[in-house]
Every structure is written in structure tokens, then in C-alpha cells.
Design a protein around this motif. Structure first.
Motif, PDB file in Angstrom:
ATOM      1  N   ALA A   6     -19.701 -43.254 -89.203  1.00  0.00           N
ATOM      2  CA  ALA A   6     -21.059 -42.760 -89.214  1.00  0.00           C
ATOM      3  C   ALA A   6     -21.975 -43.807 -88.804  1.00  0.00           C
ATOM      4  N   ALA A   7     -21.816 -44.979 -89.042  1.00  0.00           N
ATOM      5  CA  ALA A   7     -22.669 -46.272 -88.721  1.00  0.00           C
ATOM      6  C   ALA A   7     -22.783 -46.321 -87.131  1.00  0.00           C
ATOM      7  N   VAL A   8     -21.607 -46.049 -86.621  1.00  0.00           N
ATOM      8  CA  VAL A   8     -21.615 -46.566 -85.177  1.00  0.00           C
ATOM      9  C   VAL A   8     -22.163 -45.036 -84.465  1.00  0.00           C
ATOM     10  N   GLU A   9     -21.926 -43.964 -84.822  1.00  0.00           N
ATOM     11  CA  GLU A   9     -22.398 -42.678 -84.454  1.00  0.00           C
ATOM     12  C   GLU A   9     -24.056 -42.941 -84.466  1.00  0.00           C
ATOM     13  N   HIS A  10     -24.704 -43.294 -85.640  1.00  0.00           N
ATOM     14  CA  HIS A  10     -26.036 -43.780 -85.754  1.00  0.00           C
ATOM     15  C   HIS A  10     -26.625 -44.538 -84.848  1.00  0.00           C
TER      16      HIS A  10
END
Length: 363
Positions: A6-10
Motif C-alpha cells: 500500500a505504501a509503494v502504491e501510494h
């Protein structure tokens, strides 16, 4: 896996990215990148032979050479391609306890599953086409772009664990050409106290000038044999960490006593050095096989058959002498230096491959 995707996607959603290149071990990230329409690549930092073994895992299991946990069954794994080497022990079968091996194997399996989902466009490897011709001809999906050279930029290379002792360079300046035995075992290998003493005594017995990297934690203690430091004071230099990229390129260094980490092997090859090999774990045994069996640019340091656990001082001293008086091995090391240099020079195989990678990433 619970928080990073999720952090990478953000990060991707709030940035302006065209492509993503990740370490092989982080292949799960590529699914996020592909979802965002990015071009992707992985970089494998060891030799192509180990990478190929990973890609062939399911075949090795199906043929009964490995069990479902990646542990060897006893059935012989055949030599690869036209290479006179064997992939046993496989990298994950030479890393700690049986349970640790199983965990590493499961991790590798998860990586392969991620790569098998069409998330990666290119699989890059820090190797040279001409040095692993047999493996790479069987696995054309592996793109060799090495040797990735360290130390060619100003300043200290990133990723060093300890402060470098630059005093060893001025010490090397005072030594004759091709005279110094360089000894370094990387950042992980450990010697017990008895083996540490045998190595020290072997360097003393050799009578050769030496530069020895004794990093914190290499041995149980830093106690040297009685009288050792006084005896070798005029011809030996001991540091806790060296600027290795500069040391290996120095005219005074004659050979490299190495744990055979792939980065160290590639740096040694790029500088035309012969090796005394002393692998510790994982891929280092396969790297040793390249040096000693395939390229024939080094000699193995082996444990004494009587004790079964020690590389003796007499053996170390004899191997140093044999290596430095073997013109064929030294000549072969210089030939490989030309191969490696040509590969990263203009129109070399790695140069062309990396150019093609950059163009592919641009889209």
C-alpha cells in the motif's frame, strides 16, 4: 507484505514514474508497478548460475533432485550446460540450519511466483556474458549487465558497513608490484579462534607481504597468536575495513584470499587478480567453482583431512606460494580482466545490453 504494498502504491500514485528496477528479493513490488502501467526489471546481484537454479526449481523438484522443501534428496544434480561445474550445494542448501534453508527456499519460491505472474519485463544480472556463456545460453531471459563497477565515482561507495582505513593505500604504495596478498572475508563470514590463529600463522609462514581485513566480529576475539604482530610488523598491514575497490585495483596486490562473495569475485576479475578461495555460505560455493573449476583463476583452500575442521597454516602458506608461482593461473586472470573490461566498454556485450535496457525502460 502487510504494509509495504500500500505504501509503494501510494508513492507511485503521487509521483511521476516511468519504470521500476528492484532487487530480485523484492519482486512482489512489481505487481504494484505493473498495475500502474510501469515498465519493470529485477536485478540479481549474484552469478547467473544461481539465478538459473532458482528459475529451474520446479524441474529440480519434478526430477527428484530436491524435495518439496528444496532440500537435496541425494540424487546428483548434473553439470550445467557445457560448464565443468555442479550446482550442488545450491545456494539455499548452504545457509545455516535445515529450518533456515527451508525458510530461504520458501522465500525464493514466493519470489518466483511473483515473477511468474507477468510482472517483470527484464531480469538483469551482475555478470558477464562471456564468463557464464553456458548458463546464459540456456536462459536467454537473463540479461547480463556486469561487472557493475564500484569505486569509479568520486567519494565513498554506498553500502559500506564500517569506516574505511585509507592508511592501507599509502602502505600499498610502498610495496613492490604484484607482491601483496590481500585477505578479506566480507561482512558476514566468521572464523572460530583456532581457525583465526591458523590463518594468522599461515600469513606469517608465507613470508609474503599481506594486507588483512579483520573486521569486528570476524573471530570470537581479536587475540592474535603470541608474537604474531611483532613478527609481521614490517611486512603486514591489518585494518578493520578497507576501501576494497581501490585496494584491488592497486598495482601492489598480487592475489585475493576471498570468501567468494559475488561482488568480491567480480571486483577481483575486473582487476586481473587470481584467488585463493574460502567460501562461507550460500552462493559462495558456486562462485568458488567458477573461479577454480571453470575460469581456472584460483586455488581452493581446503580443510585438513586429519582434523576435518581446519584450514591449516601450512596449507595456507603453501597455496599462497603455489598460486603466486603459477604463471598460467596469473595469465588467465589477466585474460579475464580483458574480457570483463571489454564487456563494459563501448560496444561490449554488457554495454549494449544496458543500453537496450535503458531504451526499453524509456518505452
Amino acid at each position: 507484505m502487510s504494509s509495504l504494498p500500500a505504501a509503494v502504491e501510494h508513492m507511485i500514485q503521487n509521483g511521476n514514474f516511468r519504470c521500476m528496477v528492484v532487487d530480485y528479493g523484492l519482486a512482489w513490488v512489481l505487481g504494484v508497478a505493473k498495475k500502474a502501467g510501469m515498465r519493470t526489471a529485477t536485478l540479481w546481484p549474484s552469478c547467473a548460475a544461481v539465478m538459473a537454479a532458482g528459475l529451474d526449481l520446479q524441474e529440480l523438484i519434478a526430477d527428484g533432485m530436491l524435495d518439496k522443501d528444496g532440500l537435496p534428496t541425494g540424487k546428483q544434480i548434473p553439470p550445467v550446460g557445457d560448464l565443468q561445474m555442479n550446482l550442488a550445494p545450491l545456494a539455499w542448501n548452504a545457509a545455516g540450519t535445515e529450518e533456515a534453508q527451508k525458510q530461504i527456499f520458501r522465500c525464493l519460491n514466493n519470489i518466483l511466483k511473483a515473477l511468474g505472474q507477468g510482472t517483470v519485463d527484464l531480469m538483469l544480472c551482475n555478470t558477464v556474458k562471456e564468463l557464464e556463456e553456458g548458463i546464459l545460453s540456456q536462459h536467454p531471459s537473463i540479461v547480463p549487465i556486469g561487472p557493475l563497477p564500484t569505486g569509479l565515482r568520486e567519494g565513498k561507495p554506498v553500502g559500506n558497513f564500517w569506516p574505511e582505513d585509507d592508511s592501507c593505500l599509502s602502505w600499498l604504495d610502498a610495496q613492490p608490484d604484484r607482491s601483496v596478498v590481500y585477505v578479506a572475508f566480507g561482512s558476514i563470514a566468521v572464523l572460530d579462534q583456532e581457525q583465526f590463529h591458523e590463518l594468522a600463522c599461515g600469513l606469517e609462514l608465507s613470508g609474503r607481504p599481506f594486507l588483512w581485513v579483520v573486521r569486528p566480529g570476524l573471530a570470537n576475539t581479536d587475540n592474535y597468536p603470541d608474537g604474531f604482530l611483532e613478527t609481521v610488523e614490517k611486512r603486514g598491514k591489518i585494518v578493520t575495513w578497507s576501501p576494497q575497490h581501490r585496494v584491488l585495483a592497486h598495482r601492489a596486490v598480487a592475489c585475493f584470499v576471498s570468501h567468494c562473495g559475488w561482488n568480491s569475485v567480480m571486483e577481483g576479475v575486473r582487476n586481473g587478480l587470481s584467488f585463493l578461495t574460502w567460501p562461507y555460505f550460500a552462493d559462495q560455493f558456486i562462485n568458488e567453482s567458477y573461479v577454480c573449476d571453470v575460469w581456472k583463476t584460483g586455488l581452493r583452500l581446503v580443510k585438513d583431512t586429519a582434523t576435518g575442521s581446519l584450514v591449516t597454516s601450512e596449507h595456507i602458506a603453501a597455496c599462497i606460494e603455489n598460486l603466486l608461482n603459477d604463471p598460467a593461473t596469473v595469465s588467465r586472470a589477466l585474460e579475464l580482466q580483458k574480457v570483463a573490461s571489454n564487456s563494459i566498454g563501448k560496444d561490449g556485450t554488457s554495454f549494449d545490453n544496458l543500453t537496450a535496457v535503458i531504451n526499453a525502460m524509456k518505452g
